[in-house]
Every structure is written in C-alpha cells, then in structure tokens.
Design a protein around this motif. Structure first.
Motif, PDB file in Angstrom:
ATOM      1  N   LYS A 143      -0.009  -6.517 -11.401  1.00 17.06           N
ATOM      2  CA  LYS A 143      -0.623  -7.605 -10.875  1.00 17.06           C
ATOM      3  C   LYS A 143       0.012  -7.504  -9.464  1.00 17.06           C
ATOM      4  CE  LYS A 143       1.003 -12.012 -10.795  1.00 17.06           C
ATOM      5  NZ  LYS A 143       1.901 -13.469 -10.412  1.00 17.06           N
ATOM      6  N   GLY A 144       0.833  -6.871  -8.892  1.00 16.09           N
ATOM      7  CA  GLY A 144       0.388  -5.795  -7.526  1.00 16.09           C
ATOM      8  C   GLY A 144      -0.816  -4.411  -7.792  1.00 16.09           C
ATOM      9  N   SER A 145      -0.301  -3.766  -8.106  1.00 14.29           N
ATOM     10  CA  SER A 145      -1.719  -2.707  -8.704  1.00 14.29           C
ATOM     11  C   SER A 145      -3.233  -4.132  -8.386  1.00 14.29           C
ATOM     12  CB  SER A 145      -2.068  -1.932  -9.929  1.00 14.29           C
ATOM     13  OG  SER A 145      -0.674  -1.283  -9.674  1.00 14.29           O
ATOM     14  N   LYS A 146      -3.298  -4.633  -8.746  1.00 12.01           N
ATOM     15  CA  LYS A 146      -4.651  -5.601  -8.749  1.00 12.01           C
ATOM     16  C   LYS A 146      -4.394  -5.593  -7.515  1.00 12.01           C
ATOM     17  CE  LYS A 146      -5.176  -6.407 -13.381  1.00 12.01           C
ATOM     18  NZ  LYS A 146      -5.163  -8.188 -14.239  1.00 12.01           N
ATOM     19  N   VAL A 147      -3.238  -6.182  -6.667  1.00 12.24           N
ATOM     20  CA  VAL A 147      -4.045  -6.280  -5.513  1.00 12.24           C
ATOM     21  C   VAL A 147      -4.066  -5.073  -4.356  1.00 12.24           C
ATOM     22  CG1 VAL A 147      -2.881  -7.850  -3.667  1.00 12.24           C
ATOM     23  CG2 VAL A 147      -2.827  -8.455  -5.550  1.00 12.24           C
ATOM     24  N   VAL A 148      -2.839  -4.133  -4.848  1.00 12.44           N
ATOM     25  CA  VAL A 148      -3.023  -3.192  -3.335  1.00 12.44           C
ATOM     26  C   VAL A 148      -4.603  -2.508  -3.980  1.00 12.44           C
ATOM     27  CG1 VAL A 148      -2.469  -0.270  -3.473  1.00 12.44           C
ATOM     28  CG2 VAL A 148      -1.232  -2.483  -3.578  1.00 12.44           C
ATOM     29  N   GLU A 149      -6.122  -2.908  -4.597  1.00 12.32           N
ATOM     30  CA  GLU A 149      -6.669  -2.742  -5.149  1.00 12.32           C
ATOM     31  C   GLU A 149      -8.147  -3.157  -4.481  1.00 12.32           C
ATOM     32  OE1 GLU A 149      -8.394  -2.100  -9.105  1.00 12.32           O
ATOM     33  OE2 GLU A 149      -6.546  -1.379  -9.932  1.00 12.32           O
ATOM     34  N   ILE A 150      -7.667  -4.413  -4.225  1.00 11.33           N
ATOM     35  CA  ILE A 150      -7.909  -5.721  -3.090  1.00 11.33           C
ATOM     36  C   ILE A 150      -7.900  -5.370  -2.093  1.00 11.33           C
ATOM     37  CG2 ILE A 150      -8.764  -7.873  -2.861  1.00 11.33           C
ATOM     38  CD1 ILE A 150      -7.644  -8.898  -5.818  1.00 11.33           C
ATOM     39  N   ILE A 151      -6.547  -5.197  -1.522  1.00 12.75           N
ATOM     40  CA  ILE A 151      -6.519  -4.842  -0.632  1.00 12.75           C
ATOM     41  C   ILE A 151      -7.289  -3.429  -0.058  1.00 12.75           C
ATOM     42  CG2 ILE A 151      -4.717  -3.531   1.705  1.00 12.75           C
ATOM     43  CD1 ILE A 151      -3.014  -5.512  -0.552  1.00 12.75           C
ATOM     44  N   LEU A 152      -7.792  -2.448  -0.429  1.00 10.78           N
ATOM     45  CA  LEU A 152      -7.892  -1.454  -0.356  1.00 10.78           C
ATOM     46  C   LEU A 152      -9.661  -1.547  -0.457  1.00 10.78           C
ATOM     47  CD1 LEU A 152      -6.170   0.898  -2.598  1.00 10.78           C
ATOM     48  CD2 LEU A 152      -6.142   0.942   0.071  1.00 10.78           C
ATOM     49  N   GLN A 153     -10.032  -2.046  -0.830  1.00 14.63           N
ATOM     50  CA  GLN A 153     -11.382  -2.645  -1.060  1.00 14.63           C
ATOM     51  C   GLN A 153     -12.445  -3.396   0.625  1.00 14.63           C
ATOM     52  OE1 GLN A 153     -12.276  -4.760  -4.657  1.00 14.63           O
ATOM     53  NE2 GLN A 153     -12.169  -3.179  -5.848  1.00 14.63           N
ATOM     54  N   ILE A 154     -11.059  -4.292   1.276  1.00 14.73           N
ATOM     55  CA  ILE A 154     -10.728  -4.836   2.070  1.00 14.73           C
ATOM     56  C   ILE A 154     -11.235  -3.719   3.467  1.00 14.73           C
ATOM     57  CG2 ILE A 154     -10.217  -6.405   3.945  1.00 14.73           C
ATOM     58  CD1 ILE A 154      -8.994  -8.082   1.562  1.00 14.73           C
ATOM     59  N   ALA A 160     -11.704  -0.355   3.428  1.00 13.44           N
ATOM     60  CA  ALA A 160     -12.823   0.448   3.502  1.00 13.44           C
ATOM     61  C   ALA A 160     -13.960  -0.780   3.859  1.00 13.44           C
ATOM     62  CB  ALA A 160     -13.244   0.319   1.371  1.00 13.44           C
ATOM     63  N   LEU A 161     -14.487  -1.660   3.380  1.00 13.11           N
ATOM     64  CA  LEU A 161     -15.665  -2.430   4.283  1.00 13.11           C
ATOM     65  C   LEU A 161     -15.220  -2.472   5.854  1.00 13.11           C
ATOM     66  CD1 LEU A 161     -15.191  -5.884   2.517  1.00 13.11           C
ATOM     67  CD2 LEU A 161     -16.527  -4.430   2.123  1.00 13.11           C
ATOM     68  N   ASP A 162     -14.374  -1.585   6.676  1.00  9.02           N
ATOM     69  CA  ASP A 162     -14.474  -1.593   8.270  1.00  9.02           C
ATOM     70  C   ASP A 162     -14.703  -0.276   7.993  1.00  9.02           C
ATOM     71  OD1 ASP A 162     -14.007  -2.559  10.244  1.00  9.02           O
ATOM     72  OD2 ASP A 162     -11.417  -2.362   9.870  1.00  9.02           O
ATOM     73  N   GLY A 163     -14.724   1.016   6.602  1.00  7.73           N
ATOM     74  CA  GLY A 163     -14.664   1.969   7.340  1.00  7.73           C
ATOM     75  C   GLY A 163     -13.737   2.242   7.242  1.00  7.73           C
ATOM     76  N   HIS A 164     -12.187   1.532   6.907  1.00  9.39           N
ATOM     77  CA  HIS A 164     -11.457   2.752   7.021  1.00  9.39           C
ATOM     78  C   HIS A 164     -10.269   3.374   5.812  1.00  9.39           C
ATOM     79  CE1 HIS A 164     -11.006   0.134  10.557  1.00  9.39           C
ATOM     80  NE2 HIS A 164      -9.948   1.135  10.982  1.00  9.39           N
ATOM     81  N   THR A 183       0.865  -1.025   0.176  1.00 10.35           N
ATOM     82  CA  THR A 183      -0.494   0.133  -0.158  1.00 10.35           C
ATOM     83  C   THR A 183       0.893   0.851   0.030  1.00 10.35           C
ATOM     84  OG1 THR A 183      -0.125  -0.210   2.093  1.00 10.35           O
ATOM     85  CG2 THR A 183      -1.675  -0.981   1.089  1.00 10.35           C
ATOM     86  N   ASN A 184       2.111   1.481   0.564  1.00  7.76           N
ATOM     87  CA  ASN A 184       2.908   2.046   1.050  1.00  7.76           C
ATOM     88  C   ASN A 184       3.454   2.815  -0.596  1.00  7.76           C
ATOM     89  OD1 ASN A 184       2.894   3.680   3.441  1.00  7.76           O
ATOM     90  ND2 ASN A 184       2.995   2.045   3.987  1.00  7.76           N
ATOM     91  N   VAL A 185       3.737   1.384  -1.407  1.00  2.54           N
ATOM     92  CA  VAL A 185       4.509   1.916  -2.885  1.00  2.54           C
ATOM     93  C   VAL A 185       3.519   1.884  -3.654  1.00  2.54           C
ATOM     94  CG1 VAL A 185       5.725   0.639  -4.537  1.00  2.54           C
ATOM     95  CG2 VAL A 185       6.425   0.179  -2.441  1.00  2.54           C
ATOM     96  N   GLY A 186       2.615   1.428  -3.570  1.00  3.52           N
ATOM     97  CA  GLY A 186       1.168   2.149  -4.154  1.00  3.52           C
ATOM     98  C   GLY A 186       0.639   4.004  -4.325  1.00  3.52           C
TER      99      GLY A 186
END
Length: 105
Positions: free
Chosen positions: A88-99, A101-105, A32-35
């Motif tokens: 591929k790393g960008s796609k994983v970061v997108e998924i991490i950010l979506q996860i 967001a589910l928790d409101g962060h 996420t920081n590299v992103g």
C-alpha cells in the motif's frame, strides 16, 4: 440503513488518513525517501532537511499504523531498526511521484 452509515464513516476515516499523509510534508518526505532505499531512522533524519527526531518518530508511528510502512527490528547490539514500504505504501509513493510530475519536479 446502518450499513450505509458504517460505509460512509469508514470512507471518511480513510480519507482523513490520506489527508494526514498527503497533507503532511514530513510524511511525504519519509515515504519518498524510504522508497528511494533509505531505511534507517538516522539516515532518514539526515536526508530530510529540517525534520526533528521527535517528528520523524511520530511519522513512523502513524505510517506504520496506517499500513504504509513496515518496521523491522533486528536483535543486535546495539539494536537496529529499519523501515520498508508496504504494498500500500508503494502505491501511495507512486501517486505522490505522479503528482510531483504534474508540477515538473
């Protein structure tokens, strides 16, 4: 029959890699920081509270090996290294950010 076993083994291997990345707070923080545009190891170490140089180096190695980060070394004195997300790393970061967001962060 052997082909089905190979596909199954490959899927497990991919899942284990995913678990290693998503299940590791350090990998998630590095990605996420590299992103966010932090590319140099020293900057990343300062921006990720609690990570050691050894752990950061190990995470870089794994994330490059898994194809999520790309390492660029510049032939300067002193040498400079930067890390960038792969597609591929960008796609994983997108998924991490979506996860997150589910928790409101």
């Amino acid at each position: 029959m052997d082909n089905a076993k190979n596909i199954s083994a490959r899927s497990r291997s991919s899942y284990q890699k995913l678990e290693d990345v998503i299940g590791c707070k350090w990998s998630v923080s590095v990605l996420t920081n590299v992103g966010k545009g932090i590319h140099r190891p020293g900057e990343l170490e300062r921006s990720i509270e609690g990570i050691s140089t050894k752990v950061l180096s190990e995470r870089f190695r794994k994330l490059v090996e898994y194809g999520l980060l790309d390492k660029k070394t510049f032939k300067e004195l002193p040498p400079r290294t930067e890390y960038y997300l792969t597609e591929k790393g960008s796609k994983v970061v997108e998924i991490i950010l979506q996860i997150k967001a589910l928790d409101g962060h």
